[in-house]
Design a protein around this motif. Structure first.
Motif, PDB file in Angstrom:
ATOM      1  N   LYS A 250      15.986  -1.761 -14.487  1.00  0.00           N
ATOM      2  CA  LYS A 250      15.152  -2.512 -15.424  1.00  0.00           C
ATOM      3  C   LYS A 250      15.304  -4.022 -15.243  1.00  0.00           C
ATOM      4  N   SER A 251      16.476  -4.475 -14.838  1.00  0.00           N
ATOM      5  CA  SER A 251      16.655  -5.911 -14.615  1.00  0.00           C
ATOM      6  C   SER A 251      15.779  -6.385 -13.460  1.00  0.00           C
ATOM      7  N   GLY A 252      15.682  -5.561 -12.410  1.00  0.00           N
ATOM      8  CA  GLY A 252      14.808  -5.896 -11.288  1.00  0.00           C
ATOM      9  C   GLY A 252      13.355  -5.941 -11.712  1.00  0.00           C
ATOM     10  N   TYR A 253      12.996  -5.021 -12.602  1.00  0.00           N
ATOM     11  CA  TYR A 253      11.621  -5.003 -13.135  1.00  0.00           C
ATOM     12  C   TYR A 253      11.331  -6.325 -13.847  1.00  0.00           C
ATOM     13  N   PHE A 254      12.248  -6.730 -14.720  1.00  0.00           N
ATOM     14  CA  PHE A 254      12.003  -7.940 -15.508  1.00  0.00           C
ATOM     15  C   PHE A 254      11.959  -9.196 -14.649  1.00  0.00           C
ATOM     16  N   VAL A 255      12.927  -9.358 -13.743  1.00  0.00           N
ATOM     17  CA  VAL A 255      12.975 -10.560 -12.910  1.00  0.00           C
ATOM     18  C   VAL A 255      11.720 -10.653 -12.036  1.00  0.00           C
ATOM     19  N   THR A 256      11.315  -9.522 -11.463  1.00  0.00           N
ATOM     20  CA  THR A 256      10.106  -9.507 -10.630  1.00  0.00           C
ATOM     21  C   THR A 256       8.883  -9.865 -11.461  1.00  0.00           C
TER      22      THR A 256
ATOM     23  N   ALA B 215       0.834  -1.203   0.000  1.00  0.00           N
ATOM     24  CA  ALA B 215       0.000   0.000   0.000  1.00  0.00           C
ATOM     25  C   ALA B 215       0.871   1.255   0.000  1.00  0.00           C
ATOM     26  N   GLN B 216       1.915   1.253   0.821  1.00  0.00           N
ATOM     27  CA  GLN B 216       2.814   2.409   0.871  1.00  0.00           C
ATOM     28  C   GLN B 216       3.600   2.552  -0.431  1.00  0.00           C
ATOM     29  N   ALA B 217       4.088   1.432  -0.958  1.00  0.00           N
ATOM     30  CA  ALA B 217       4.835   1.476  -2.217  1.00  0.00           C
ATOM     31  C   ALA B 217       3.965   2.005  -3.348  1.00  0.00           C
ATOM     32  N   GLY B 218       2.686   1.633  -3.342  1.00  0.00           N
ATOM     33  CA  GLY B 218       1.771   2.093  -4.378  1.00  0.00           C
ATOM     34  C   GLY B 218       1.519   3.591  -4.342  1.00  0.00           C
ATOM     35  N   LEU B 219       1.692   4.190  -3.169  1.00  0.00           N
ATOM     36  CA  LEU B 219       1.520   5.638  -3.052  1.00  0.00           C
ATOM     37  C   LEU B 219       2.758   6.390  -3.545  1.00  0.00           C
ATOM     38  N   PHE B 220       3.938   5.812  -3.308  1.00  0.00           N
ATOM     39  CA  PHE B 220       5.175   6.465  -3.734  1.00  0.00           C
ATOM     40  C   PHE B 220       5.484   6.217  -5.208  1.00  0.00           C
ATOM     41  N   ASN B 221       4.986   5.115  -5.738  1.00  0.00           N
ATOM     42  CA  ASN B 221       5.258   4.748  -7.132  1.00  0.00           C
ATOM     43  C   ASN B 221       3.939   4.338  -7.782  1.00  0.00           C
ATOM     44  N   GLN B 222       3.406   5.199  -8.615  1.00  0.00           N
ATOM     45  CA  GLN B 222       2.118   4.939  -9.256  1.00  0.00           C
ATOM     46  C   GLN B 222       2.261   4.653 -10.746  1.00  0.00           C
ATOM     47  N   ARG B 223       3.471   4.233 -11.167  1.00  0.00           N
ATOM     48  CA  ARG B 223       3.664   3.824 -12.553  1.00  0.00           C
ATOM     49  C   ARG B 223       2.999   2.478 -12.794  1.00  0.00           C
ATOM     50  N   GLY B 224       2.726   2.168 -14.031  1.00  0.00           N
ATOM     51  CA  GLY B 224       2.171   0.862 -14.366  1.00  0.00           C
ATOM     52  C   GLY B 224       3.200  -0.232 -14.138  1.00  0.00           C
ATOM     53  N   GLY B 225       2.725  -1.415 -13.809  1.00  0.00           N
ATOM     54  CA  GLY B 225       3.632  -2.533 -13.599  1.00  0.00           C
ATOM     55  C   GLY B 225       3.535  -3.150 -12.227  1.00  0.00           C
ATOM     56  N   GLY B 226       2.900  -2.455 -11.271  1.00  0.00           N
ATOM     57  CA  GLY B 226       2.707  -3.024  -9.940  1.00  0.00           C
ATOM     58  C   GLY B 226       4.008  -3.389  -9.252  1.00  0.00           C
ATOM     59  N   LEU B 227       4.134  -4.631  -8.819  1.00  0.00           N
ATOM     60  CA  LEU B 227       5.309  -5.075  -8.069  1.00  0.00           C
ATOM     61  C   LEU B 227       6.598  -4.858  -8.852  1.00  0.00           C
ATOM     62  N   ALA B 228       6.550  -5.110 -10.152  1.00  0.00           N
ATOM     63  CA  ALA B 228       7.744  -4.943 -10.983  1.00  0.00           C
ATOM     64  C   ALA B 228       8.195  -3.489 -11.013  1.00  0.00           C
ATOM     65  N   ALA B 229       7.235  -2.570 -11.077  1.00  0.00           N
ATOM     66  CA  ALA B 229       7.576  -1.141 -11.086  1.00  0.00           C
ATOM     67  C   ALA B 229       8.182  -0.726  -9.752  1.00  0.00           C
ATOM     68  N   TYR B 230       7.703  -1.324  -8.652  1.00  0.00           N
ATOM     69  CA  TYR B 230       8.294  -1.021  -7.343  1.00  0.00           C
ATOM     70  C   TYR B 230       9.756  -1.473  -7.313  1.00  0.00           C
ATOM     71  N   ALA B 231      10.000  -2.711  -7.758  1.00  0.00           N
ATOM     72  CA  ALA B 231      11.352  -3.262  -7.742  1.00  0.00           C
ATOM     73  C   ALA B 231      12.299  -2.431  -8.615  1.00  0.00           C
ATOM     74  N   GLU B 232      11.765  -1.868  -9.691  1.00  0.00           N
ATOM     75  CA  GLU B 232      12.596  -1.088 -10.610  1.00  0.00           C
ATOM     76  C   GLU B 232      13.231   0.105  -9.923  1.00  0.00           C
ATOM     77  N   ASP B 233      12.556   0.684  -8.934  1.00  0.00           N
ATOM     78  CA  ASP B 233      13.096   1.848  -8.233  1.00  0.00           C
ATOM     79  C   ASP B 233      14.420   1.553  -7.550  1.00  0.00           C
ATOM     80  N   ALA B 234      14.604   0.306  -7.120  1.00  0.00           N
ATOM     81  CA  ALA B 234      15.844  -0.051  -6.418  1.00  0.00           C
ATOM     82  C   ALA B 234      16.807  -0.840  -7.286  1.00  0.00           C
ATOM     83  N   TYR B 235      16.283  -1.607  -8.239  1.00  0.00           N
ATOM     84  CA  TYR B 235      17.133  -2.552  -8.977  1.00  0.00           C
ATOM     85  C   TYR B 235      17.200  -2.273 -10.476  1.00  0.00           C
TER      86      TYR B 235
END
Length: 445
Positions: A83-89, A61-81
């Motif tokens: 594009k590779s984190g986005y894809f693996v997630t 819920a908190q991650a969704g407020l800070f990151n509202q890009r499309g992709g859900g969990l993958a978009a959250y992971a992208e902030d730290a990791y």
């Protein structure tokens, strides 16, 4: 106009209901039989799972407020990791959905056996029934999205009504002696019994990220999204705990453990065989409706990945009705392989094996997404007190997720590792599409 737009958005109660309904779906439908194989002591797993799931839900819920890009969990992971984190997630989450669909089909076959006993007569018969349902629901989606959504919103009540009713009225049939006899038939220690079915109970909570995924359709997302995640997860937890507890006090443990349709069995015992058959029919409808919706969701998700150059171009092709038919056929073929590779002597064993593998491949993206929350908060410059609270709760969610992976067993962890290897193997070939010449260090003076 602004007032009209606001009225069309969801309020807290509506969003909470959506979260609870999305989690319940068909996730609970076979759990009583699997938990009965351990004994009623496995009900203690709900305590750990409820706390861990609420921590995960809050983190999302908190991650969704800070990151509202499309992709859900993958978009959250992208902030730290990146594009590779986005894809693996994304890839691991996608694999978990493929496996989960097979488990849903097994649930449907279990309840369908009340009407067609042959489908549970042998492992091969079960496999044929599962594959038939997978292909039936895939082909049914070729007509496009217009009908699929309507069917899913209706059929989900086939699970919610009997499970909710059992949680309330089942206590009139509850027998203390029956429950006591079912408590610990295998003589397990308290801790062993408590952690014995964590992966199974977590399976029932998958989908808790629904509120964050719908944040743009909420009246007051900063307040309502975190609350809906928590209340929805808590509401589902209460129904899960009540229904799986009361059923252990009505149906003898051995009968429950061997059942392919536990909720139909308990209603038959509470009322009569006709009511039991009716609940069986509702469960079959609910599972098929859920499977129909998830098959289409995976097809469209694969199309989105293809449009973003992460999946082959074949997944982007649509027919005249707007359905990614070729992609759906490929995905159903993969699900058929999963069904074949997990054939077990009993339907419950096959269901359990698939659930464990699905949980592992689902929880790894959870950990990746939650671990990125600190980076999101740092970028958003949140107050120190809020930062520490969010980090503390998300850490609980990550610790629980890590233990869920451990408790799933070696075979499931091995399957999850193979999935992770496959993700990085694929990324090795597609990564150049997402890295510019300058980023690769190719700039010259």
């Amino acid at each position: 106009m602004a007032e009209q737009a606001a009225k069309k958005k969801m309020n807290l109660i509506q969003l909470t209901f959506i979260v609870a309904v999305n989690m319940m779906g068909s996730g609970i439908i076979m759990l009583p039989a699997n938990m009965a194989q351990v004994g009623a002591i496995s009900l203690l797993s709900w305590i750990i799972t409820a706390v861990g799931s609420m921590a995960i839900a809050y983190g999302f819920a908190q991650a969704g407020l800070f990151n509202q890009r499309g992709g859900g969990l993958a978009a959250y992971a992208e902030d730290a990791y990146g594009k590779s984190g986005y894809f693996v997630t994304f890839f691991l989450y996608f694999v978990s959905l493929l496996i989960a669909n097979v488990a849903i089909a097994i649930s449907a076959v279990g309840y369908l056996s009340a009407f067609i006993p042959w489908v549970s007569s042998s492992p091969i018969a079960t496999f044929v029934g599962v594959v038939a349902l997978l292909w039936l629901t895939t082909i049914a989606n070729f007509g496009g999205p217009s009908i699929t959504g309507k069917i899913g919103s209706f059929t989900v009540w086939g699970v919610i009504i009997p499970v909710g009713a059992l949680s309330i009225i089942g206590w009139f049939w509850f027998n203390k002696e029956t429950f006591a006899a079912a408590w610990n038939p295998h003589g397990l220690g308290l801790v062993e019994g408590m952690v014995s079915t964590i992966s199974l109970t977590l399976w029932a909570f998958l989908g808790m990220e629904s509120a964050a995924q719908n944040s743009d359709a909420v009246e007051n997302p900063k307040r309502d999204v975190p609350l809906a995640c928590m209340f929805g997860t808590l509401g589902a937890a209460v129904i899960y705990i009540l229904s799986t507890t009361v059923i252990q006090g009505i149906v003898p443990n051995m009968d429950l453990a061997q059942s392919t349709g536990p909720f139909g069995l308990v209603f038959a015992q509470m009322f009569n065989p006709f009511i039991g058959k009716l609940v069986m029919a509702l469960a079959v409808i609910a599972c098929i409706g859920s499977l129909l919706g998830w098959q289409f969701t995976m097809g469209t998700t694969a199309k989105t990945a293809s449009d973003d150059a992460m999946f082959p171009g074949v997944f982007s092709k649509l027919n005249g009705m707007g359905a990614p038919v070729q992609g759906m056929i490929i995905l159903c073929g993969i699900q058929t392989l999963f069904a074949f590779s997990t054939i077990s002597p009993t339907l419950a064993e096959q269901f359990s094996a698939l659930v464990n593998l699905s949980v592992v491949t689902n929880v790894l993206p959870y950990i990746l997404a939650l671990s990125a929350l600190a980076v999101m908060m740092q970028k958003a410059e949140v107050p120190e007190r809020k930062y520490r609270l969010n980090l503390f709760i998300s850490t609980i969610g990550m610790l629980y997720s890590g233990y869920a992976v451990y408790s799933a067993g070696m075979e499931a962890v091995f399957g999850g590792m193979i999935s992770m290897v496959a993700a990085f193997f694929i990324w090795a070939f597609i990564s150049p599409r997402f890295v510019s010449f300058a980023q690769a260090g190719g700039e010259t003076e």
